[in-house]
Structures are given as C-alpha cells and as structure tokens.
Write a protein that holds these residues in place. Structure first.
Motif, PDB file in Angstrom:
ATOM      1  N   UNK A  61      33.226  38.776  48.649  1.00 22.27           N
ATOM      2  CA  UNK A  61      32.459  39.061  49.854  1.00 22.27           C
ATOM      3  C   UNK A  61      33.198  40.027  50.785  1.00 22.27           C
ATOM      4  N   UNK A  62      34.530  39.992  50.770  1.00 26.09           N
ATOM      5  CA  UNK A  62      35.293  40.885  51.645  1.00 26.09           C
ATOM      6  C   UNK A  62      35.119  42.339  51.229  1.00 26.09           C
ATOM      7  N   UNK A  63      35.246  42.556  49.904  1.00 24.25           N
ATOM      8  CA  UNK A  63      35.186  43.920  49.383  1.00 24.25           C
ATOM      9  C   UNK A  63      33.820  44.265  48.791  1.00 24.25           C
ATOM     10  N   UNK A  64      32.853  43.411  49.098  1.00 26.10           N
ATOM     11  CA  UNK A  64      31.502  43.548  48.537  1.00 26.10           C
ATOM     12  C   UNK A  64      31.584  43.723  47.024  1.00 26.10           C
ATOM     13  N   UNK A  65      30.867  44.719  46.515  1.00 30.57           N
ATOM     14  CA  UNK A  65      30.860  44.856  45.046  1.00 30.57           C
ATOM     15  C   UNK A  65      31.955  45.783  44.535  1.00 30.57           C
ATOM     16  N   UNK A  66      32.789  46.305  45.405  1.00 32.50           N
ATOM     17  CA  UNK A  66      33.846  47.219  44.952  1.00 32.50           C
ATOM     18  C   UNK A  66      34.833  46.537  44.019  1.00 32.50           C
ATOM     19  N   UNK A  67      35.065  45.244  44.267  1.00 32.05           N
ATOM     20  CA  UNK A  67      36.005  44.505  43.409  1.00 32.05           C
ATOM     21  C   UNK A  67      35.527  44.448  41.971  1.00 32.05           C
ATOM     22  N   UNK A  68      34.205  44.421  41.793  1.00 32.77           N
ATOM     23  CA  UNK A  68      33.643  44.436  40.422  1.00 32.77           C
ATOM     24  C   UNK A  68      33.591  45.864  39.904  1.00 32.77           C
ATOM     25  N   UNK A  69      33.141  46.793  40.760  1.00 28.41           N
ATOM     26  CA  UNK A  69      32.987  48.188  40.347  1.00 28.41           C
ATOM     27  C   UNK A  69      34.311  48.781  39.858  1.00 28.41           C
ATOM     28  N   UNK A  70      35.425  48.361  40.495  1.00 28.72           N
ATOM     29  CA  UNK A  70      36.739  48.876  40.095  1.00 28.72           C
ATOM     30  C   UNK A  70      37.113  48.464  38.682  1.00 28.72           C
ATOM     31  N   UNK A  71      36.526  47.377  38.226  1.00 28.18           N
ATOM     32  CA  UNK A  71      36.887  46.872  36.889  1.00 28.18           C
ATOM     33  C   UNK A  71      35.991  47.441  35.775  1.00 28.18           C
ATOM     34  N   UNK A  72      34.976  48.164  36.179  1.00 25.53           N
ATOM     35  CA  UNK A  72      34.115  48.784  35.169  1.00 25.53           C
ATOM     36  C   UNK A  72      34.891  49.886  34.460  1.00 25.53           C
ATOM     37  N   UNK A  73      34.669  49.987  33.153  1.00 23.21           N
ATOM     38  CA  UNK A  73      35.331  51.014  32.347  1.00 23.21           C
ATOM     39  C   UNK A  73      35.054  52.394  32.947  1.00 23.21           C
ATOM     40  N   UNK A  74      36.077  53.227  32.958  1.00 17.20           N
ATOM     41  CA  UNK A  74      35.981  54.526  33.613  1.00 17.20           C
ATOM     42  C   UNK A  74      34.817  55.346  33.062  1.00 17.20           C
ATOM     43  N   UNK A  75      34.589  55.286  31.759  1.00 13.48           N
ATOM     44  CA  UNK A  75      33.516  56.069  31.138  1.00 13.48           C
ATOM     45  C   UNK A  75      32.132  55.549  31.525  1.00 13.48           C
ATOM     46  N   UNK A  76      32.050  54.254  31.923  1.00 15.85           N
ATOM     47  CA  UNK A  76      30.753  53.648  32.233  1.00 15.85           C
ATOM     48  C   UNK A  76      30.423  53.640  33.720  1.00 15.85           C
ATOM     49  N   UNK A  77      31.395  53.950  34.600  1.00 16.03           N
ATOM     50  CA  UNK A  77      31.138  53.923  36.046  1.00 16.03           C
ATOM     51  C   UNK A  77      30.005  54.875  36.423  1.00 16.03           C
TER      52      UNK A  77
END
Length: 504
Positions: A61-77
């Motif tokens: 909740x602090x970082x909203x969805x960035x915490x998940x987005x950062x873990x997405x594979x670079x090619x799939x972001x």
C-alpha cells in the motif's frame, strides 16, 4: 418501518460467506482505478496478493503497485504497460500474461484477467484477478520441448507421422509424410481408403493381414513393409508402423497413430543382395552339377578306354584287334563330344564380356527356321509367326540364334506322330518386359515328375535317338547370362510352351 429478520440474517450470512471465500481464494484479487488525470489507485487488494508476489502488506500500500511492477521481467514490463493503456484507450478488458522474478520462488508466470467499468466521475475501474500459472507454463514448456524434439527427430529421419480416426473416417499426415509421398497437400487423400489405392497390388494382402491382426489384438502393434505410388508415378518402399490408442467398450479400434519411414534405399539394396545371393546360389548349384558331370562322364570314358586297351593287349588276332579298335573310335568320338559340350558351357559361364546389341527378332527366327528345315518333320510342321516385324531385343547374336534353334528343334524332335505339328511364336510386353513364347502341340512333358530336371544337363524325357539332354541346359544358361529368365508350361499329349522374359 418493517423489520425483516430473515432478510437481515440472510445478508449477514452472505457477508460472512463472501469473507471466508475471499480468504480461501489463492488468486490475487484487486480493484485498480485510473482517474481522468491518469492518477491510479488500488482501493482493494486481497491478502493472497502479498504472498503471491512476496511483499509485505504495508509495502504494497505504501508503494502502491510499484513494488510488484519492479519485479516484472524487464522484457515484459513494456507489454504490461501497453496492455493497460490499450485497455483504457480502446475500452477493452485488461488481460495480459507476464513473467516476474521473485526473491524466493525465482522466475514465475502470472496471468491477469479483469472486468472494465467507467465510474460516474469519469474514472476507470478494473476489477480483476491475478493467477499464478507457473506450473502450467512449465508443463507447456516441457511439452513444447518434447514436441520440438519429436519434430526434429522426424525431420532429420525418413519418417512421417500419421493418425487415423476410424469413427470419423479421417486421416492426418504430417508435412514429413507428404514429403515422403511427394505430395504438396493432404487433400489428395480424399479418405483413408485412398492409401490402399496407391499401394502396390502385390503388397495389399500382407498389409490387410498385418492391420487386421493388430485391430483384433493379435499383435501389440502394426508393422508392414510395402510400396506406395508417389505423385511422380514411381513406387517407393516404406515401413509403416502404427498402434491403436483408443477402443470402444467392445474393443473395436477407434483411433490409430503411427509413422511411415522411407526405406526405399535399404529395401532396394536388400532386394539386390537377395538377387545376387540367388544368382550365386544358382551358380554354385551349376558348378556342383558341372563337377558331378565331369567326374562321372570323364571317368566313364576313361574306364571305357582302359577296358578297350586291355582287350587289345589280350587279343592276338589282328581282326579281333581291328574290331575292338572300332569301339575305341566310338568311345573317342563320344569323349570328344562330351568335351565340346562341357567347353561350350564353360565359355558361357566365364564370358563376362558378352557382346550385346539390338537384334531384329524376326530376322533371326527366319534364319533359324531355314536352318532347321532340313529335319524330316518339316513337311508336317505349320509355323505361326505372330512376332511383329519391327520387334527388337538386346541380346548376343550367337546366343539368340542358339536359343531359337534349340527351342525349334526341340519342338520338331518331340512332335506328336498322331498330329500335324504346329509351332507358334508370340511376342508381347508383360509388366514392362519383352516376352517371347514358343508353343507347340507335341508330346509334352510331365512337369510333376520331371519339372525340376527339365533344364538339367544330360536330362532326357523321351526315347528319341537324337536326344542328348544338353540343348535346354545350354539354352537356359545363355538366356540367364543375358539376365533373362525362361519358364515352361507343358501337358503330356497336349504340347509345351517355353516363355522367355528378356531383360529389356
């Protein structure tokens, strides 16, 4: 205001049920909103999301969805980002598959599915779920690798895959199968029965037997060698293998899968080897027969010489010696004839460079008939010549004359004294080969008794003063030395027909 106790109780129960179901769901459930100013918010996300992406709830909740987005594979972001934008702009559902790298689990696959709604204030809400599909992707990857391996194995071999649905009466042929059959499309096979139409007629019986035995569970799989006709109108040898993979309750075959392999090269070599083995076996048999004849006949002549010379030594009277000398001359002549016969056979067997040239069959037959016309039966013989004037064969000139002469004189020698002799000559094509037949209405031969001896050396079957049993032996040798074959059909009292199949 009326108080509905039942409705109140029902609403409370439903709320509790929904709460428990949410707790049990392993997928991540979320509500994701985007305002008209492109500000985003996550007003709701369930506890399963924290565990799925290995993040703490307060961090989520602090970082909203960035915490998940950062873990997405670079090619799939980029794919994930473009799919959200595409959903907002085009009014489509947000559906996407992506990879993510997690601290504990490592590389994982996720699938997002959602429902899109427009709120009263113009903002967009996406109600969705995220499913961990890592196991499914792993299985898909394994299946893909297995398929690629199988495809590579087929493409680098001479095998093609096929399957046959007996209920629907349809068949599938892989690209490699069509390549083997030299077909551009499987549409040429209107039905599975078409396979039988392109199969060599001589192979149909064995094909049906092998297939029926497997359908009836007599064999664990189906296997058969046969020839098929390609689009180039040439026959090709294939090894066909298959197995029933589905049966009904009564054991009837419903579906079959299999492969067929191009074995033309191997089969041709095998047939050539068998042909050579038969040839050398025949050679060995001839050699053995020849050695027996040489041993027997020469020993007989030598014994006769010794006996007559011993008699001459014992006889004192010149007249007696002179009489014995006559017998000695006869034995000498017989020995000379035997040596000539054996020499002729040796020459045929050893002549590797026999001259072969195109010969007009009618010209040679006319010449031979003129030669044999001196026989006493000539006035009673009717010659029927059905050979076309232009008929030609590739043969050795001396051999052709010898073969025709032996067959003609044979017909005349063994004419039936109770009939007018008829000799008929025919020439035609049979299975692409040139064939000559010489037919007579003579005495005939009992093939059940003498068929295996017919072409043997010094084998005679009628009491004829001129029969010596060497003609047919030499004839067969001459024809076979030209890579041809000779067969005979005969009935006692009805006549004989010799059939020569030339090698062109």
């Amino acid at each position: 205001m009326d108080f509905d106790f039942y409705k109140t109780k029902k609403n409370k129960t439903t709320t509790i049920l929904k709460s428990k179901l949410f707790d049990e769901i392993q997928d991540a459930l979320f509500v994701f909103t985007i305002s008209t100013n492109n500000d985003y918010d996550v007003p709701f996300i369930n506890d399963a999301a924290f565990e799925m992406f290995e993040v703490l709830s307060d961090e989520m909740f602090t970082n909203t969805i960035l915490s998940v987005y950062d873990r997405i594979d670079q090619d799939d972001k980029k794919v994930v980002k473009e799919s959200i934008i595409d959903s907002i702009k085009k009014g489509k559902k947000w559906n996407v598959i992506f990879k993510a790298h997690l601290p504990e689990k490592g590389l994982c696959w996720f699938k997002v599915t959602s429902k899109r709604e427009i709120n009263n204030d113009g903002s967009t809400s996406l109600y969705g779920r995220i499913t961990d599909i890592s196991d499914l992707k792993t299985q898909e990857l394994k299946l893909k690798i297995a398929e690629e391996r199988f495809k590579f194995a087929l493409e680098t071999s001479n095998s093609g895959a096929w399957d046959w649905n007996l209920e629907a009466n349809t068949a599938y042929y892989s690209p490699q199968s069509l390549k083997i059959l030299e077909q551009e499309s499987s549409h040429v096979f209107k039905s599975p029965e078409h396979w039988k139409e392109i199969m060599h007629p001589d192979d149909l019986e064995k094909y049906h037997k092998a297939l029926d035995d497997h359908f009836e569970n007599k064999t664990s799989f189906y296997e058969n060698f046969h020839r098929v006709l390609t689009s180039n109108h040439k026959y090709k040898w294939i090894l066909n293998r298959g197995k029933v993979i589905e049966r009904d309750a009564n054991g009837k075959a419903l579906k079959v899968i299999g492969t067929h392999t191009d074995v033309s090269s191997q089969k041709e070599k095998e047939l050539e080897l068998m042909k050579k083995m038969e040839f050398y076996n025949e050679k060995n048999n001839r050699l053995l027969n020849f050695s027996h004849i040489v041993s027997h006949n020469l020993n007989s002549h030598a014994g006769n010489f010794k006996l007559l010379l011993d008699m001459i030594d014992l006889e004192e009277n010149f007249a007696e010696k002179r009489e014995t000398m006559k017998y000695l001359r006869t034995v000498s002549n017989d020995l000379n004839k035997t040596i000539e016969d054996l020499s002729q056979i040796v020459n045929i067997e050893n002549d590797a460079g026999i001259k072969v040239e195109p010969l007009n069959l009618n010209e040679y037959l006319t010449r031979v008939l003129n030669i044999v016309s001196a026989y006493s039966h000539r006035n009673n013989a009717t010659i029927i010549n059905n050979i076309p004037k232009e008929a030609a064969i590739n043969f050795n000139p001396a051999y052709l004359e010898s073969v025709l002469q032996n067959l003609c004189t044979n017909a005349i020698k063994y004419a039936n004294p109770k009939k007018f002799l008829i000799i008929e000559f025919n020439f035609f094509l049979e299975k692409g080969k040139k064939v000559l037949t010489v037919k007579d209405n003579g005495l005939g031969i009992d093939l059940e008794k003498y068929g295996h001896l017919l072409f043997g050396m010094y084998k005679t079957f009628h009491k004829h003063e001129e029969a010596n049993g060497i003609g047919l032996y030499i004839t067969k040798n001459q024809i076979e030395s030209m890579n041809g074959t000779v067969t005979v059909e005969s009935q006692v009292g009805k006549g004989t027909m010799f059939k020569i199949i030339f090698n062109d």
